[in-house]
Design an enzyme around this catalytic site. Sequence first.
Site, PDB file in Angstrom:
ATOM      1  N   GLU A  29      -1.967   9.481  18.929  1.00  0.00           N
ATOM      2  CA  GLU A  29      -2.714  10.743  18.900  1.00  0.00           C
ATOM      3  C   GLU A  29      -3.857  10.699  17.884  1.00  0.00           C
ATOM      4  O   GLU A  29      -4.969  11.144  18.160  1.00  0.00           O
ATOM      5  CB  GLU A  29      -1.756  11.899  18.555  1.00  0.00           C
ATOM      6  CG  GLU A  29      -0.729  12.193  19.652  1.00  0.00           C
ATOM      7  CD  GLU A  29       0.413  11.177  19.745  1.00  0.00           C
ATOM      8  OE1 GLU A  29       0.622  10.412  18.768  1.00  0.00           O
ATOM      9  OE2 GLU A  29       1.090  11.138  20.781  1.00  0.00           O
TER      10      GLU A  29
ATOM     11  N   GLU B 172      -7.716  -0.880   7.482  1.00  0.00           N
ATOM     12  CA  GLU B 172      -6.376  -0.929   8.071  1.00  0.00           C
ATOM     13  C   GLU B 172      -6.399  -1.414   9.510  1.00  0.00           C
ATOM     14  O   GLU B 172      -5.561  -2.191   9.938  1.00  0.00           O
ATOM     15  CB  GLU B 172      -5.699   0.436   7.997  1.00  0.00           C
ATOM     16  CG  GLU B 172      -4.307   0.421   8.647  1.00  0.00           C
ATOM     17  CD  GLU B 172      -3.414   1.565   8.197  1.00  0.00           C
ATOM     18  OE1 GLU B 172      -3.953   2.617   7.843  1.00  0.00           O
ATOM     19  OE2 GLU B 172      -2.191   1.383   8.225  1.00  0.00           O
TER      20      GLU B 172
ATOM     21  N   GLN C  93       0.852  -1.188   0.000  1.00  0.00           N
ATOM     22  CA  GLN C  93       0.000   0.000   0.000  1.00  0.00           C
ATOM     23  C   GLN C  93       0.888   1.238   0.000  1.00  0.00           C
ATOM     24  O   GLN C  93       1.617   1.483   0.957  1.00  0.00           O
ATOM     25  CB  GLN C  93      -0.879  -0.059   1.253  1.00  0.00           C
ATOM     26  CG  GLN C  93      -1.773   1.116   1.474  1.00  0.00           C
ATOM     27  CD  GLN C  93      -1.840   1.462   2.946  1.00  0.00           C
ATOM     28  OE1 GLN C  93      -1.501   0.671   3.823  1.00  0.00           O
ATOM     29  NE2 GLN C  93      -2.267   2.666   3.249  1.00  0.00           N
TER      30      GLN C  93
ATOM     31  N   SER D  72       1.716   6.650   2.542  1.00  0.00           N
ATOM     32  CA  SER D  72       2.475   7.655   3.301  1.00  0.00           C
ATOM     33  C   SER D  72       3.624   8.229   2.491  1.00  0.00           C
ATOM     34  O   SER D  72       4.203   7.556   1.630  1.00  0.00           O
ATOM     35  CB  SER D  72       3.058   7.029   4.567  1.00  0.00           C
ATOM     36  OG  SER D  72       2.037   6.630   5.417  1.00  0.00           O
TER      37      SER D  72
ATOM     38  N   SER E  95       5.338  -0.858   3.972  1.00  0.00           N
ATOM     39  CA  SER E  95       5.625  -2.193   4.504  1.00  0.00           C
ATOM     40  C   SER E  95       5.675  -3.192   3.367  1.00  0.00           C
ATOM     41  O   SER E  95       4.784  -3.225   2.525  1.00  0.00           O
ATOM     42  CB  SER E  95       4.524  -2.638   5.471  1.00  0.00           C
ATOM     43  OG  SER E  95       4.365  -1.705   6.489  1.00  0.00           O
TER      44      SER E  95
END
Lengths: 366, 408
Positions: free
Chosen positions: B377, B250, B131, B134, B167
């Site tokens: 967070e 996810e 995927q 990011s 990953s």
Amino acid sequence: MNFDFSDDQKLLKEQVRKFLADKCPTKVVRRVLDGPEAYADEVWKGLVELGVPATGIPEAYGGLGLSPLELCVIAEEIGRAAAPVPFDSSVVLATEAIKLAGSEAQKKKWLPLLAEGKAVGTLAVSEGAQPPRPRNIATTFGGGFLNGKKVPVADGDAATFAIVLAKNGLVIVDLAQKGVTKKRVETIDPARKHAEVTFDGASAELLGTEGDGWNLLERLYDAAAVYFAFSQVGGAEAAMWMACDYALQRQAFGRAIGSYQAIKHKLADCYVKLELARSNAYYGAMMLTDGGADLPLAAAAARIAATDAYDFASKENIQTHGGIGFTWEADTQFHYRRARVMALSLGGPMAWKDKLVTRLEQKNVT
Amino acid sequence: MDFNDTPEEAAFRKEVRAWLDANATRKSDDKASFRARNDDPNLLKKAKEWQAKKAAAGYARMTWPKEFGGRGASPILQVIYQQEESNYLVPLGFFDIGLGMCIPTMMAYASPEHLKRYVKPALHGEEIWCQLFSEPAAGSDVAGIRTRAERDGDAGWVINGQKVWTSGAHYSDYGIIITRTDPNVPKHQGLTMFFLSMKTPGVEVRPIKQMSGGANFNEVFFTNVRIPDSQRLGKVGEGWKAALTTLMNERLAVGLPSGGLDVDELMELARDTDLDDGPAIRNQQVRSKIADWYVQQQGLKLTRYRTLTALSKGQTPGPESSIIKIVAAPKMQDMGAFAMELMGPAGIMKEDVPQAAGFQAQWIGGAGFRIAGGTDEILRNIVAERVLGLPPDVRVDKDVPFNQLGKK
């Protein structure tokens, strides 16, 4: 996998919730907090009519003979409403003590009265400044007479009888007799009245075997810890939603304070602790119902998680409200006070953590 | 209340056990086999073989429709399979992102021909997917990506840019990628999703060595990478919608690390550690911490049971499982650090100290686990917004064209 309450139990919960939302809004809690009443009598009478005190009492003794699971869902709603009624003292502690240790005659005498709401019981353990331990209990029982002083005793001035921890055993004592003096004491939570009860040769009888008092108390506390945990979960959830509602309304620096991460993360943590507590409480309920061998461990975990969740939610609810949350007129105080009373009454988290590890060690040995 | 299977679940569990007994080796010692598995250089090859076997038997993705090799089964059966499988010595982990996130996104957007071509090899472990979301400048705020896809004639696109934290990119055959196709509109509106072969000319994968010493993540560079328009997933400019399909999955794909040390091992260590006043297990500070972590460990397990109960009854689970990583990741880090403290100064040593390696791995791995798949967070924001109904943060970039961001 069936780790949930049944539809009937959820229905019962809904019924109690509606009753309390209607008959025990926060202004009733405030009335008891501000006034001289021992507890909200009309709410208590309504709960008796609903069969709440009869829930866990076997049918043979005039009760409804329901399982601990039913009493757990009720406890959650009592906690949610912060209801100023002697539920913890009478329905949980006194009733469970008699079920646990009472003779046939004692069960026959007391349980029907409890089921009908004609008797209100309480448990008297503490004797003042020192935390109760076997070695510092001074109250004595001998020849059918009880001598000593217990304080604070929840609902001590309104209760009709008490289960008392004496040096040499648990005893049951009628509080409407010469030889018993009751004096209300001020505590951090005026919505839950407490008293000092003095026994001066009051006639009493043993509950369970002589010398077995502390052991019985520990077992009673395990059951009570589970019911208390549900009540604490209900209170924690109420405090959390109170804070969320306020965070949505209150504007600062041009937007709702609930949109700031400092507030959001704090309230998310309330939710995290609440769910950890709820899951542990469910397991406690399951062990209580099955007479499961894992009860001592499950009860301790439920107690620790629920105390943490309620303390945290009730204090952060005040913090989220800011200055208004610290006023006498705000409803935030009800849960803050009750959370601390509940945290201390069966022994605080420090004691329960020690107990939990002891039980883990025992489990690993066997 | 009980933890028992329904008759249907029990029968299925029996079937699965029989199949696993016939096809795999049961673990004798959970922790030892965990270590053995992670040190095996042939792990990928073995994992592919195991995946093929599992898929052939119909256990790989049971909830998928039959046409894609599934059984159209209830999620609880898939969970039961995984519970049973975790008791056996089998290599896992390479296919979770592909099958958990990429292929479901393909199912939502790819053409029937492409599905016919790609789903089966992925399910059978022949092709691995990654995927590509990011980027160096877009982590939690993944809609802020900068990798560009520009029209290359009518029939194609050319991609330039860089992805990071990908990953498994180093062993993946395909990937789904989110790109910026229009920088003149606000950030969420100018995105488009594609899939591509990792062997396409111009794709370069460079492993990132992690703080823990491992290298599961990669940087992936795209230099004039040309792909046909037929590899677009969803409409041009609607990549964010497609990305949400992926991200929704996810949480399920990034599971808890299994086989790690927990409260039992910490107690063992505390019994064997000699402090001034006797074994550490008698020390009240130590006991207090053990109790806290036990309550968390139990709380997570039991919370999972509540979710499984809903699945077992065919209901949609509540939001309670959203707490799991928020609790598990810091617990892993803190418990590792505390165990090392119990060992004294030697707790830092990589050799000679029994148990040190396991707790050190938790301490260092926990630092990564608190970030991967949604930081502590971001997960708190999600709980606050989706569970508690609190408003989203003010987004100052919401209505600003992407190419005007940061300019005054």
